[in-house]
Motif scaffolding. Structure first.
Motif, short mmCIF file in Angstrom:
data_model
loop_
_atom_site.label_atom_id
_atom_site.label_comp_id
_atom_site.label_asym_id
_atom_site.label_seq_id
_atom_site.Cartn_x
_atom_site.Cartn_y
_atom_site.Cartn_z
N THR A 83 42.17 42.63 46.76
CA THR A 83 40.87 42.80 46.13
C THR A 83 39.99 41.62 46.53
O THR A 83 40.39 40.47 46.37
N LEU A 84 38.82 41.90 47.06
CA LEU A 84 37.88 40.86 47.46
C LEU A 84 36.71 40.86 46.49
O LEU A 84 36.12 41.91 46.24
N THR A 85 36.41 39.69 45.95
CA THR A 85 35.23 39.55 45.10
C THR A 85 34.40 38.38 45.63
O THR A 85 34.94 37.41 46.15
N TYR A 86 33.11 38.49 45.47
CA TYR A 86 32.18 37.47 45.95
C TYR A 86 31.23 37.11 44.82
O TYR A 86 30.61 38.00 44.23
N ARG A 87 31.17 35.82 44.51
CA ARG A 87 30.29 35.39 43.43
C ARG A 87 29.85 33.95 43.69
O ARG A 87 30.69 33.07 43.90
N ASN A 88 28.55 33.74 43.68
CA ASN A 88 27.96 32.41 43.85
C ASN A 88 28.50 31.68 45.08
O ASN A 88 28.80 30.49 45.03
N GLY A 89 28.65 32.39 46.18
CA GLY A 89 29.09 31.77 47.43
C GLY A 89 30.60 31.65 47.59
O GLY A 89 31.07 31.21 48.62
N THR A 90 31.35 32.05 46.57
CA THR A 90 32.81 31.96 46.64
C THR A 90 33.42 33.33 46.91
O THR A 90 33.18 34.28 46.17
N LEU A 91 34.21 33.40 47.98
CA LEU A 91 34.96 34.60 48.30
C LEU A 91 36.35 34.44 47.71
O LEU A 91 37.08 33.52 48.07
N THR A 92 36.70 35.34 46.79
CA THR A 92 38.01 35.31 46.15
C THR A 92 38.80 36.52 46.62
O THR A 92 38.31 37.65 46.55
N VAL A 93 40.02 36.27 47.09
CA VAL A 93 40.90 37.32 47.57
C VAL A 93 42.15 37.30 46.71
O VAL A 93 42.80 36.26 46.59
N LYS A 94 42.47 38.42 46.10
CA LYS A 94 43.65 38.52 45.24
C LYS A 94 44.47 39.71 45.67
O LYS A 94 43.97 40.83 45.77
N GLN A 95 45.72 39.46 45.94
CA GLN A 95 46.66 40.53 46.28
C GLN A 95 47.78 40.46 45.25
O GLN A 95 48.32 39.39 44.98
N GLU A 96 48.12 41.60 44.68
CA GLU A 96 49.14 41.64 43.64
C GLU A 96 50.44 41.02 44.14
O GLU A 96 50.83 41.21 45.27
N ASP A 97 51.11 40.32 43.25
CA ASP A 97 52.32 39.58 43.59
C ASP A 97 53.58 40.31 43.14
O ASP A 97 54.62 39.72 43.04
N ASP A 98 53.48 41.60 42.85
CA ASP A 98 54.63 42.34 42.36
C ASP A 98 55.39 42.95 43.52
O ASP A 98 55.27 44.14 43.81
N LEU A 99 56.18 42.14 44.21
CA LEU A 99 56.94 42.62 45.36
C LEU A 99 58.25 43.29 44.94
O LEU A 99 58.94 43.85 45.76
N ARG A 100 58.58 43.25 43.66
CA ARG A 100 59.84 43.86 43.21
C ARG A 100 59.89 45.34 43.53
O ARG A 100 60.95 45.87 43.85
N PHE A 101 58.76 46.01 43.45
CA PHE A 101 58.75 47.45 43.65
C PHE A 101 58.21 47.82 45.03
O PHE A 101 58.00 48.97 45.31
N LEU A 102 57.99 46.84 45.87
CA LEU A 102 57.52 47.09 47.22
C LEU A 102 58.73 47.38 48.09
O LEU A 102 59.58 46.54 48.28
N LYS A 103 58.81 48.58 48.60
CA LYS A 103 59.97 48.97 49.40
C LYS A 103 59.82 48.47 50.83
O LYS A 103 58.73 48.17 51.29
N TRP A 104 60.94 48.41 51.51
CA TRP A 104 60.97 47.91 52.88
C TRP A 104 59.98 48.68 53.75
O TRP A 104 59.29 48.09 54.58
N LYS A 105 59.85 49.98 53.55
CA LYS A 105 58.94 50.77 54.38
C LYS A 105 57.50 50.35 54.17
O LYS A 105 56.67 50.49 55.05
N ASP A 106 57.17 49.79 52.99
CA ASP A 106 55.82 49.32 52.74
C ASP A 106 55.55 47.99 53.41
O ASP A 106 54.41 47.60 53.59
N MET A 107 56.61 47.26 53.75
CA MET A 107 56.44 45.97 54.40
C MET A 107 56.33 46.12 55.91
O MET A 107 55.88 45.21 56.58
N ARG A 108 56.76 47.26 56.44
CA ARG A 108 56.59 47.48 57.87
C ARG A 108 55.11 47.72 58.12
O ARG A 108 54.39 48.24 57.28
N GLY A 109 54.67 47.37 59.27
CA GLY A 109 53.25 47.47 59.56
C GLY A 109 52.58 46.16 59.18
O GLY A 109 53.21 45.24 58.69
#
Length: 181
Positions: A83-109
């Motif tokens: 998720t990218l948000t921009y406010r007052n000159g600051t670019l904030t990038v947040k990606q969920e940290d819940d890798l427990r349910f991320l399967k190997w096939k989702d990590m390929r690519g």
């Protein structure tokens, strides 16, 4: 026979749960299965000015490079989309940290985020907290930089900072000038 079936069930179960084998991959041969949750996606945003970048990501290849405009582009699996948000000159990038349910096939690519900053710009701050992936920074000047890559490399070419802290727990930190690369 029971031992053989047990071993077979363990092997198939393991392959299925790490994503190396799924019903989706069989759907081209058999009439069952569902679509994968890791479809490719891409998007880009341009900005008037970026004075600070704050990235908190689980699994991403981050490239910061010189260009004509301020921009951010993502290409990768939809499940890893930050998720990218921009406010007052600051670019904030947040990606969920819940890798427990991320399967190997989702990590390929690839999950790649490219941020473009004009050569003449000097950022106030750059903060990157990356669990897994690469950080590649080319031709950038910042006042304060704090870069943490738990599992991955950090490579900086023609990078200058008034204050710099880099932590690569399980990876390399490489700093180059254009001449020594």
């Amino acid at each position: 026979v029971l031992t053989f079936l047990t071993v077979l069930a363990i092997v198939f179960g393991t392959l299925y749960h790490v994503g190396m084998m799924s019903f989706h991959s069989w759907s081209q041969h058999f009439p069952f299965g569902s679509s994968s949750s890791s479809k490719e996606t891409a998007f880009g945003e341009t900005y008037e000015r970026i004075s600070a970048i704050d990235i908190d990501a689980a699994m991403l290849e981050i490239t910061i490079q010189p260009g004509e405009t301020y921009a951010a582009d993502y290409k990768g699996t939809s499940r890893q989309t930050p998720t990218l948000t921009y406010r007052n000159g600051t670019l904030t990038v947040k990606q969920e940290d819940d890798l427990r349910f991320l399967k190997w096939k989702d990590m390929r690519g690839d999950a790649k985020l490219t941020i473009t900053i004009p050569d003449s710009a000097k950022l106030d701050s750059l903060n990157i907290d990356l669990s897994m992936g690469e950080v590649l920074i080319h031709t950038l000047s910042v006042k304060q930089a704090d870069i943490s890559a738990s599992m991955g490399n950090v490579e900086m070419t023609d990078f200058s900072a008034d204050s710099l802290l880099v932590d690569a727990s399980m990876g390399n930190v490489e700093v180059y000038t254009e001449k020594n690369k």
